[in-house]
Design an enzyme around this catalytic site. Structure first.
Site, PDB file in Angstrom:
ATOM      1  N   ASP A 135       0.845  -1.201   0.000  1.00 53.40           N
ATOM      2  CA  ASP A 135       0.000   0.000   0.000  1.00 53.40           C
ATOM      3  C   ASP A 135       0.881   1.251   0.000  1.00 53.40           C
ATOM      4  OD1 ASP A 135      -1.859   1.979   0.412  1.00 53.40           O
ATOM      5  OD2 ASP A 135      -2.219   1.468   2.527  1.00 53.40           O
ATOM      6  N   ASP A 159      -4.096   3.883   2.761  1.00 52.02           N
ATOM      7  CA  ASP A 159      -5.534   3.642   2.959  1.00 52.02           C
ATOM      8  C   ASP A 159      -5.828   2.179   3.312  1.00 52.02           C
ATOM      9  OD1 ASP A 159      -5.145   2.363   0.575  1.00 52.02           O
ATOM     10  OD2 ASP A 159      -6.696   3.452  -0.535  1.00 52.02           O
ATOM     11  N   ASP A 162      -1.749  -0.929  -3.838  1.00 52.77           N
ATOM     12  CA  ASP A 162      -1.984  -0.117  -5.033  1.00 52.77           C
ATOM     13  C   ASP A 162      -0.758  -0.121  -5.946  1.00 52.77           C
ATOM     14  OD1 ASP A 162      -0.218   1.552  -3.620  1.00 52.77           O
ATOM     15  OD2 ASP A 162      -1.888   2.619  -2.674  1.00 52.77           O
ATOM     16  N   ASP A 184      -4.865  -8.918 -16.437  1.00 55.74           N
ATOM     17  CA  ASP A 184      -5.977  -9.824 -16.253  1.00 55.74           C
ATOM     18  C   ASP A 184      -7.104  -9.360 -17.168  1.00 55.74           C
ATOM     19  OD1 ASP A 184      -7.720 -11.759 -14.893  1.00 55.74           O
ATOM     20  OD2 ASP A 184      -6.290 -11.569 -13.245  1.00 55.74           O
ATOM     21  N   ASP A 226      -9.577 -14.615 -17.616  1.00 56.62           N
ATOM     22  CA  ASP A 226     -10.437 -15.119 -16.543  1.00 56.62           C
ATOM     23  C   ASP A 226     -11.565 -16.005 -17.086  1.00 56.62           C
ATOM     24  OD1 ASP A 226     -10.984 -14.624 -13.568  1.00 56.62           O
ATOM     25  OD2 ASP A 226     -12.934 -14.121 -14.416  1.00 56.62           O
ATOM     26  N   GLU A 258      -7.625 -19.113 -18.139  1.00 56.78           N
ATOM     27  CA  GLU A 258      -8.065 -19.804 -16.931  1.00 56.78           C
ATOM     28  C   GLU A 258      -9.285 -20.645 -17.301  1.00 56.78           C
ATOM     29  OE1 GLU A 258      -9.695 -19.102 -12.404  1.00 56.78           O
ATOM     30  OE2 GLU A 258     -10.555 -18.077 -14.132  1.00 56.78           O
ATOM     31  N   HIS A 307      -4.820 -16.244  -6.225  1.00 54.77           N
ATOM     32  CA  HIS A 307      -5.674 -15.538  -5.264  1.00 54.77           C
ATOM     33  C   HIS A 307      -6.950 -16.293  -4.918  1.00 54.77           C
ATOM     34  CE1 HIS A 307      -7.101 -14.786  -9.250  1.00 54.77           C
ATOM     35  NE2 HIS A 307      -8.248 -14.363  -8.762  1.00 54.77           N
ATOM     36  N   ASP A 308      -7.183 -17.454  -5.551  1.00 52.65           N
ATOM     37  CA  ASP A 308      -8.391 -18.242  -5.270  1.00 52.65           C
ATOM     38  C   ASP A 308      -8.090 -19.507  -4.472  1.00 52.65           C
ATOM     39  OD1 ASP A 308      -9.905 -16.477  -6.867  1.00 52.65           O
ATOM     40  OD2 ASP A 308      -9.588 -17.689  -8.667  1.00 52.65           O
TER      41      ASP A 308
HETATM   42  O1  TEU Z   1     -12.093 -17.650 -10.921  1.00 52.70           O
HETATM   43  C1  TEU Z   1     -12.858 -18.609 -11.546  1.00 52.70           C
HETATM   44  C2  TEU Z   1     -13.157 -19.840 -10.822  1.00 52.70           C
HETATM   45  O2  TEU Z   1     -14.031 -20.572 -11.244  1.00 52.70           O
HETATM   46  C3  TEU Z   1     -12.511 -20.249  -9.594  1.00 52.70           C
HETATM   47  O3  TEU Z   1     -11.186 -20.168  -9.437  1.00 52.70           O
HETATM   48  C4  TEU Z   1     -13.288 -19.700  -8.473  1.00 52.70           C
HETATM   49  O4  TEU Z   1     -12.763 -18.557  -7.904  1.00 52.70           O
HETATM   50  C5  TEU Z   1     -13.338 -20.770  -7.426  1.00 52.70           C
HETATM   51  O5  TEU Z   1     -13.546 -21.982  -8.018  1.00 52.70           O
HETATM   52  C6  TEU Z   1     -14.445 -20.487  -6.501  1.00 52.70           C
HETATM   53  O6  TEU Z   1     -14.582 -21.609  -5.686  1.00 52.70           O
HETATM   54  C7  TEU Z   1     -11.920 -16.436 -11.556  1.00 52.70           C
HETATM   55  C8  TEU Z   1     -11.100 -15.507 -10.693  1.00 52.70           C
HETATM   56  O7  TEU Z   1      -9.813 -16.039 -10.535  1.00 52.70           O
HETATM   57  C9  TEU Z   1     -11.819 -15.295  -9.404  1.00 52.70           C
HETATM   58  O8  TEU Z   1     -11.072 -14.538  -8.500  1.00 52.70           O
HETATM   59  C10 TEU Z   1     -13.121 -14.613  -9.734  1.00 52.70           C
HETATM   60  O9  TEU Z   1     -13.883 -14.494  -8.571  1.00 52.70           O
HETATM   61  C11 TEU Z   1     -13.923 -15.369 -10.773  1.00 52.70           C
HETATM   62  O10 TEU Z   1     -13.149 -15.812 -11.862  1.00 52.70           O
HETATM   63  C12 TEU Z   1     -14.979 -14.474 -11.354  1.00 52.70           C
HETATM   64  O11 TEU Z   1     -14.381 -13.475 -12.112  1.00 52.70           O
END
Ligand code: TEU
Length: 567
Positions: free
Chosen positions: A18, A22, A26, A95, A203, A262, A334-335
C-alpha cells in the site's frame, strides 16, 4: 515461444503493498517493490485486475475496461509502472475479465434501462419460467446455481425479466453470441496492447460460449439448484471465439504476447486443442485438477491429500501435452489456499516443505507461476470468526449453509481450510508494525506469523524459502533441460517420494522430493550412474554437492544432473 523459458509472478494488487496508507495495496506500492521481483529473477508479472470496479469481487467485477480504479492509482502511474518493468527487462500481463462485466458497467446500465436498449442483447435476459410469475421461488429461467451460492439469475423488477450471472449478481454474463460484444472486447484488448502490455491472463475464458438454449441442469438429490456447466463449460463456440481473438487482436503484433486461459473443468484433451500452436488459440491454460485433489463434491468438502493422486494427475498432464501444447505450472493464486498449509507441513517443516513443493513444481515441464507470498512460504491465514473473512464466496457460502441448518462451526472449519481469503492476506515485507504493508488499517487481517515469515527476514537468510525460489528461477534460466527436457515419472506408487527425470540431449536431471516428514530411502533405476551425478540443487542446507545418498531427509528435495552417453 519465449514464455517457455519464463517464470511468471502474480501480483494481487490489493494485498501486495500500500503506497498511500488507505490499507489497500496499489500501483504505487507495487512500483516501490520492483527490486524484490528483479532480485527474484522473474520474467513476467501478471497483474490481477486494477480497472475501475465496485470491488464486489475485488476487481473481477469491472465497470470500465480502459482505466485504472482510483483505489489503485491512475493510468499515468500504470504507464510509468509498465515502463519501469520493461526497463528492468520484465514484462507485464494483464488480467482480462470478459465473461462478465460489473452490473455498474455502462453497457449493463444501458442494457438494464430498457428491453429496447441496443445494449439489451449484450447480456443474457430471459423471462420467468413458463407458468410462473417473476420473483416466485423457482421462476428463474434455468435451475443453475451461481459459483457464489444461490441462483445464477437475478430479477430485474422493472422489466420482469432475469439476467444471467454465473458469479455474483454484480457480475452479469456478457452475451458473446452478439458480434458487437466481441468487437468491443477485441478493440479494448488492442488498446492495452497499444499501451505496451505483453499479454493477458484470461479469466474463466472457457465459460464465454453458452448453449443459447440454456437448458436446465440435473439437480442432485437434496440440492436446490443444478450445475449448469454442461451448457457453458467449453461451450459450442469456444474454439471459434479464441481463434477470432487471436486473429483480431494478436496476429501481426510487433510485441511477443503471452496468453493464458483460466479454464475450470478443462481436460487434458481439451487443453491440447486450446494450446496447439497450429490452432492459434492460447499459449497455455490453467487447469484445476491438481488443486482439487483434496476436495470432494464441493470445495468445502475437504479430503485428505494422497501423493499418488498428485502423481497421476500431473503425470497425465505432462504426458498429454508432451508433443503438442504446453503446461502452466502453479500451486497457488488468489483463489487457492496456501500450498504449504495444504499439501505441505506449515508447522515444524514449513521452510523445508515449501522448498520441496516449489522444487517439485518448477522442475516439471511447463511455465511456472509464483503467486505473491508463496516465495516466502506464507501460511494460510488465521480466522477466528466469520467477521474476519472478506471474500464474497466465503460470506455467501456461510450465510447459505448456516441458513440451511448446517453447524456454523463446521462451516467455519471448512472456510479456514479452503477460503480464498487465505491467499489474500497482505504481503509481510518486514517485522515492523503492520508488516511494512501499510501505514493505515489493512483491509484484511495480516497473518499473525509476520514477525517470522516476512520478506526482509528471508532475504537475510540464505537457507530461506525465498532464496530457494531465487535458485529455482536461476536454474531454469541456466539449464535448458529444465525448460525443454522430456518428462518421465518414476516410482508412481510410492507414498512418500515424488521422483522424475527430465532428459534433453545428453543431459538428464533426476528430481527427488520427499513429500513427508519422515526420512525415507529411495531406490531409483540406474542408481549406479546417479551416484556419480552432480547435485545442482538441494533444499537442506548441508547437502553436499558431490555426494550421492540413497536417503532423503524429511521434506528434502534434490535435483541431480548427469551426462548421458548417447549411444
Ligand atoms: O475464478 C474462476 C473460478 O471458477 C474459480 O477459481 C473460483 O474462484 C473458485 O472456483 C471459486 O470456488 C476467476 C477468478 O480467478 C476469481 O477470483 C473470480 O472471482 C472469478 O473468476 C470471477 O471473475
Amino acid at each position: 515461444m519465449w514464455w517457455r523459458d519464463a517464470v511468471l509472478y502474480q501480483v494481487y494488487p490489493r494485498s501486495f503493498a500500500d503506497g498511500d496508507g488507505d490499507g489497500i495495496g496499489d500501483l504505487a506500492g507495487l512500483a516501490s517493490h520492483l527490486d524484490h521481483l528483479a532480485w527474484l529473477g522473474v520474467d513476467v508479472v501478471w497483474l490481477s485486475p486494477v480497472y475501475p470496479s465496485p470491488q464486489d469481487d475485488n476487481g473481477y467485477d469491472i465497470s470500465d475496461y480502459q482505466d485504472i480504479d482510483p483505489a489503485f492509482g491512475t493510468l499515468a502511474e500504470f504507464d510509468a509502472l509498465l515502463a519501469a518493468l520493461h526497463g528492468r527487462g520484465m514484462r507485464l500481463v494483464m488480467d482480462l475479465v470478459v465473461n462478465h462485466t460489473s452490473d455498474e458497467h455502462p453497457w449493463f446500465t444501458a442494457a438494464r434501462s430498457s428491453p429496447d436498449s441496443p445494449y439489451r442483447d449484450w447480456y443474457w435476459w430471459r423471462p420467468p419460467r413458463a407458468g410462473l410469475t417473476a420473483g416466485e421461488p423457482g421462476a428463474e429461467p434455468t435451475n443453475w446455481e451461481s459459483v457464489f451460492s444461490g441462483p445464477a439469475w437475478e430479477l430485474d423488477e422493472a422489466s420482469g425479466e432475469y439476467y444471467l450471472h454465473l458469479f455474483s449478481r454484480k457480475q452479469p454474463d456478457l452475451n458473446w453470441e452478439n458480434p458487437q460484444v466481441r468487437a468491443a472486447i477485441h478493440s479494448m484488448m488492442r488498446w492495452w496492447l497499444d499501451r505496451g502490455v505483453d499479454g493477458f491472463r484470461m479469466d474463466v475464458i472457457n465459460f464465454i460460449s453458452k448453449d443459447p438454449g440454456l437448458p436446465d441442469a440435473q439437480v442432485a438429490a437434496g440440492a436446490s439448484y443444478g450445475d449448469g456447466s454442461l451448457a457453458f463449460l467449453n461451450g459450442p463456440r469456444i474454439h471459434e471465439y479464441l481463434a477470432e481473438i487471436h486473429r483480431e487482436v494478436f496476429a501481426g503484433r510487433p510485441q511477443a504476447v503471452l496468453t493464458v486461459g483460466e479454464m475450470p473443468g478443462v481436460t487434458v484433451e481439451d487443453a491440447r486443442l486450446f494450446t496447439d500452436p497450429a490452432r492459434a488459440e492460447v499459449d497455455m491454460v490453467f487447469q484445476f485438477e491438481h488443486t482439487s485433489l483434496d476436495q470432494g463434491d464441493t470445495k468445502w468438502d475437504v479430503r485428505p491429500f494422497v501423493l499418488q493422486d498428485l502423481k497421476k494427475s500431473l503425470g497425465r498432464w505432462q504426458e498429454g501435452l508432451a508433443e503438442v501444447g504446453w503446461n502452466s505450472l502453479y500451486w497457488g493464486n488468489h483463489d487457492q489456499p496456501r500450498v504449504v498449509s495444504r499439501y505441505g507441513d506449515d508447522g515444524e517443516h514449513r521452510t523445508r516443505s515449501a522448498k520441496a513443493l516449489a522444487t517439485l513444481l518448477h522442475l516439471h515441464r511447463g511455465t511456472p507461476y509464483v503467486y505473491q507470498g508463496e516465495e516466502i512460504g506464507m501460511r494460510n491465514a488465521t480466522f477466528a470468526g466469520i467477521e474476519d473473512f472478506r471474500d464474497l464466496e466465503s460470506l455467501n457460502h456461510y450465510a447459505e449453509a448456516v441458513g440451511r441448518g448446517e453447524d456454523p462451526d463446521a462451516v467455519l472449519a471448512a472456510l479456514r481450510l479452503m477460503s480464498r481469503d487465505n491467499a489474500r492476506t497482505p504481503i509481510p515485507w518486514d517485522a515492523s508494525q503492520r508488516a511494512g504493508f501499510t501505514t493505515g488499517t489493512p483491509w484484511i487481517g495480516i497473518n499473525p506469523d509476520f514477525a517470522e515469515v516476512n520478506v526482509a527476514a528471508e532475504r537475510a537468510d540464505e537457507g530461506s524459502v525465498l532464496h530457494h525460489y531465487r535458485r529455482l528461477v536461476a536454474l531454469r534460466h541456466q539449464e535448458p533441460a529444465v525448460v525443454h527436457g522430456d518428462f518421465t515419472m518414476l516410482l508412481p506408487e510410492d507414498e512418500q517420494v515424488y521422483a522424475f527425470t527430465r532428459r534433453h540431449g545428453d543431459v538428464e536431471l533426476l528430481v527427488l522430493v520427499n513429500v513427508s516428514g519422515q526420512e525415507v530411502a529411495v531406490e531409483v533405476p540406474d542408481e549406479e550412474a546417479w551416484s556419480r551425478s552432480r547435485l545442482v540443487l538441494g533444499t537442506v542446507d548441508d547437502a553436499d554437492g558431490s555426494a550421492w545418498t540413497p536417503a532423503l531427509r524429511p521434506w528434502e528435495a534434490r535435483v541431480h544432473r548427469r551426462l548421458v552417453t548417447v549411444g
